[in-house]
Design a protein around this motif. Structure first.
Motif, PDB file in Angstrom:
ATOM      1  N   SER A  79      18.329 -43.736  11.116  1.00  0.00           N
ATOM      2  CA  SER A  79      17.928 -42.787  12.151  1.00  0.00           C
ATOM      3  C   SER A  79      18.669 -43.067  13.443  1.00  0.00           C
ATOM      4  O   SER A  79      18.624 -44.195  13.968  1.00  0.00           O
ATOM      5  N   SER A  80      19.344 -42.052  13.993  1.00  0.00           N
ATOM      6  CA  SER A  80      20.088 -42.236  15.240  1.00  0.00           C
ATOM      7  C   SER A  80      19.154 -42.601  16.388  1.00  0.00           C
ATOM      8  O   SER A  80      19.493 -43.437  17.237  1.00  0.00           O
ATOM      9  N   ASP A  81      17.970 -42.005  16.421  1.00  0.00           N
ATOM     10  CA  ASP A  81      17.019 -42.299  17.499  1.00  0.00           C
ATOM     11  C   ASP A  81      16.557 -43.750  17.439  1.00  0.00           C
ATOM     12  O   ASP A  81      16.470 -44.431  18.473  1.00  0.00           O
ATOM     13  N   ALA A 113      19.402 -50.326  22.645  1.00  0.00           N
ATOM     14  CA  ALA A 113      18.997 -50.353  24.059  1.00  0.00           C
ATOM     15  C   ALA A 113      18.124 -51.560  24.366  1.00  0.00           C
ATOM     16  O   ALA A 113      18.179 -52.126  25.463  1.00  0.00           O
ATOM     17  N   SER A 114      17.326 -51.991  23.368  1.00  0.00           N
ATOM     18  CA  SER A 114      16.445 -53.148  23.576  1.00  0.00           C
ATOM     19  C   SER A 114      17.206 -54.467  23.519  1.00  0.00           C
ATOM     20  O   SER A 114      16.644 -55.521  23.825  1.00  0.00           O
ATOM     21  N   GLY A 115      18.482 -54.412  23.083  1.00  0.00           N
ATOM     22  CA  GLY A 115      19.287 -55.623  22.998  1.00  0.00           C
ATOM     23  C   GLY A 115      19.147 -56.361  21.689  1.00  0.00           C
ATOM     24  O   GLY A 115      19.663 -57.481  21.542  1.00  0.00           O
ATOM     25  N   ARG A 122      28.952 -41.740  19.908  1.00  0.00           N
ATOM     26  CA  ARG A 122      28.882 -41.283  21.293  1.00  0.00           C
ATOM     27  C   ARG A 122      27.456 -40.949  21.704  1.00  0.00           C
ATOM     28  O   ARG A 122      27.002 -41.313  22.794  1.00  0.00           O
ATOM     29  N   GLY A 123      26.747 -40.216  20.836  1.00  0.00           N
ATOM     30  CA  GLY A 123      25.380 -39.835  21.168  1.00  0.00           C
ATOM     31  C   GLY A 123      24.450 -41.031  21.230  1.00  0.00           C
ATOM     32  O   GLY A 123      23.603 -41.125  22.117  1.00  0.00           O
ATOM     33  N   VAL A 124      24.598 -41.979  20.285  1.00  0.00           N
ATOM     34  CA  VAL A 124      23.754 -43.173  20.279  1.00  0.00           C
ATOM     35  C   VAL A 124      24.030 -44.017  21.512  1.00  0.00           C
ATOM     36  O   VAL A 124      23.103 -44.516  22.171  1.00  0.00           O
ATOM     37  N   ALA A 159      21.359 -44.940  24.489  1.00  0.00           N
ATOM     38  CA  ALA A 159      20.992 -46.345  24.672  1.00  0.00           C
ATOM     39  C   ALA A 159      21.594 -46.956  25.934  1.00  0.00           C
ATOM     40  O   ALA A 159      21.331 -48.118  26.239  1.00  0.00           O
ATOM     41  N   SER A 160      22.412 -46.176  26.663  1.00  0.00           N
ATOM     42  CA  SER A 160      23.156 -46.723  27.816  1.00  0.00           C
ATOM     43  C   SER A 160      23.904 -47.984  27.386  1.00  0.00           C
ATOM     44  O   SER A 160      23.865 -49.023  28.068  1.00  0.00           O
ATOM     45  N   ALA A 161      24.564 -47.887  26.236  1.00  0.00           N
ATOM     46  CA  ALA A 161      25.221 -49.036  25.624  1.00  0.00           C
ATOM     47  C   ALA A 161      26.732 -48.915  25.706  1.00  0.00           C
ATOM     48  O   ALA A 161      27.276 -47.871  26.055  1.00  0.00           O
ATOM     49  N   ASP A 162      27.411 -50.004  25.383  1.00  0.00           N
ATOM     50  CA  ASP A 162      28.869 -50.025  25.351  1.00  0.00           C
ATOM     51  C   ASP A 162      29.360 -49.427  24.041  1.00  0.00           C
ATOM     52  O   ASP A 162      28.731 -49.597  22.987  1.00  0.00           O
ATOM     53  N   LEU A 163      30.487 -48.754  24.121  1.00  0.00           N
ATOM     54  CA  LEU A 163      31.066 -48.103  22.951  1.00  0.00           C
ATOM     55  C   LEU A 163      32.535 -48.490  22.856  1.00  0.00           C
ATOM     56  O   LEU A 163      33.295 -48.295  23.793  1.00  0.00           O
ATOM     57  N   ARG A 164      32.921 -49.054  21.697  1.00  0.00           N
ATOM     58  CA  ARG A 164      34.298 -49.469  21.490  1.00  0.00           C
ATOM     59  C   ARG A 164      34.755 -49.065  20.089  1.00  0.00           C
ATOM     60  O   ARG A 164      34.012 -49.178  19.118  1.00  0.00           O
ATOM     61  N   ARG A 165      36.010 -48.640  20.011  1.00  0.00           N
ATOM     62  CA  ARG A 165      36.584 -48.311  18.711  1.00  0.00           C
ATOM     63  C   ARG A 165      36.976 -49.596  17.983  1.00  0.00           C
ATOM     64  O   ARG A 165      37.423 -50.574  18.604  1.00  0.00           O
ATOM     65  N   ILE A 166      36.790 -49.625  16.666  1.00  0.00           N
ATOM     66  CA  ILE A 166      37.257 -50.759  15.871  1.00  0.00           C
ATOM     67  C   ILE A 166      38.766 -50.602  15.717  1.00  0.00           C
ATOM     68  O   ILE A 166      39.238 -49.696  15.034  1.00  0.00           O
ATOM     69  N   ALA A 167      39.515 -51.482  16.365  1.00  0.00           N
ATOM     70  CA  ALA A 167      40.967 -51.341  16.415  1.00  0.00           C
ATOM     71  C   ALA A 167      41.659 -51.919  15.190  1.00  0.00           C
ATOM     72  O   ALA A 167      42.674 -51.391  14.728  1.00  0.00           O
ATOM     73  N   SER A 168      41.126 -53.016  14.650  1.00  0.00           N
ATOM     74  CA  SER A 168      41.789 -53.643  13.514  1.00  0.00           C
ATOM     75  C   SER A 168      40.765 -54.429  12.690  1.00  0.00           C
ATOM     76  O   SER A 168      40.009 -55.234  13.251  1.00  0.00           O
ATOM     77  N   PRO A 169      40.732 -54.195  11.385  1.00  0.00           N
ATOM     78  CA  PRO A 169      41.439 -53.109  10.690  1.00  0.00           C
ATOM     79  C   PRO A 169      40.743 -51.771  10.955  1.00  0.00           C
ATOM     80  O   PRO A 169      39.516 -51.723  11.044  1.00  0.00           O
TER      81      PRO A 169
END
Length: 320
Positions: free
Chosen positions: A224-226, A233-235, A247-249, A253-263
């Motif tokens: 569940s995305s929610d 968000a709770s850590g 992006r929506g999650v 959650a006011s969280a950090d978002l990073r792409r998995i670069a490798s692999p």
């Protein structure tokens, strides 16, 4: 065998009672029992068992029930196609969308386009797990489904690739550092929230970790995305998701978002249909629209906000 007996049989199994089926069908119970007896004689098999609670199908009855549903549905489609020949397309079309996937971003464009072109087609949009959607499409209880996967051959199904997405990490603020991309190896000691093992996303993530000889630290399984947003968000832990969903999650959650670069890990979004049951004319029109939406990039799968990088242009690109 005639279709009327099959309809009676399916209704009896659905309600689990000869008495209730008699009332629904407006057929006297002795006459209904005689129709079932004739059906059992044709198959030379007992199809129903009488119990204290009503009736239930035998193993032979369960097999007939599955086939009867398909036969009756195909007959209804044939009737509709013949009656509507030369007229504007009309009828009902069922489309499954797997939750937690980019399939959900197709829902509104699909609804708008179908309504604009074929206002007499009624869409039934169902959100369910990918494995369950495959089963109902295979059995003919749903026309088509949009879900992640399609790379493996599955009996009774065929797949059209729509889009492919990169995976991203959504983590509590400060957990991932400041780099735009994340190395999968750096998640070795990070607590993760992932879907169950049968999920296509989980399968690809596990394969990527296994290639690095790493066992991911999965602290809970959820889809569940929610719930994921609340947990991040709770850590409690981080999660790995396709970028369109991540992006929506991350925003919730006011969280950090990073792409998995490798692999780089990619998730293909596919359109799943039965390989042995023909689509009705309205369903064929809806399928064409889904393929068109993907090929024209009408679904917004743009790169994630802060995670823009040189590989960002690959997010949401159509398969060749």
């Amino acid at each position: 065998m005639n279709l009327r007996r099959l309809k009676y049989f399916v209704k009896i199994v659905d309600v689990g009672s000869l008495t209730q089926a008699s009332e629904v069908l407006h057929v006297a119970q002795p006459a209904l029992s005689q129709q079932i007896a004739t059906l059992e004689g044709e198959f030379k098999q007992q199809l129903l068992l009488r119990t204290q609670k009503g009736v239930e199908p035998t193993e032979a009855g369960k097999a007939l029930y599955r086939h009867a549903q398909l036969i009756l549905r195909q007959f209804e489609q044939a009737q509709a196609d013949v009656l509507n020949a030369g007229r504007a397309l009309s009828g009902q079309v069922s489309v499954g969308l797997a939750p937690g996937t980019a399939a959900l971003t197709l829902a509104l464009p699909l609804l708008q386009t179908v309504h604009g072109r074929y206002p007499q087609i009624v869409l039934h949009i169902n959100e369910n797990l990918g494995t369950m959607l495959c089963d109902v499409v295979r059995e003919g209880r749903m026309d088509m489904a949009v879900l992640y996967g399609g790379g493996r051959a599955m009996q009774g199904l065929c797949f059209d690739q729509l889009l492919t997405e990169s995976l991203c990490v959504v983590a509590p603020s400060g957990m991932l550092g400041t780099d735009e991309g994340v190395m999968l190896e750096s998640l070795r000691d990070v607590d993760l929230l992932l879907p169950r093992a049968t999920n296509e996303l989980r399968r690809r993530v596990d394969q990527a970790f296994a290639a690095l000889h790493i066992v991911p630290r999965v602290v809970a399984e959820m889809e569940s995305s929610d719930t994921l947003a609340a947990a991040v968000a709770s850590g409690v832990a981080a999660t790995i998701l396709p970028c369109s969903v991540a992006r929506g999650v991350a925003a919730s959650a006011s969280a950090d978002l990073r792409r998995i670069a490798s692999p780089a890990i990619e998730m293909p979004l596919a359109l799943c249909c039965s390989d042995h049951l023909p689509l009705s004319e309205p369903a064929q029109a809806v399928k064409a629209i889904l393929l068109e939406l993907a090929s024209k990039r009408m679904v917004n799968l743009a790169p994630v906000g802060e995670a823009r990088s040189e590989s960002a242009q690959d997010v949401g690109r159509p398969r060749p």
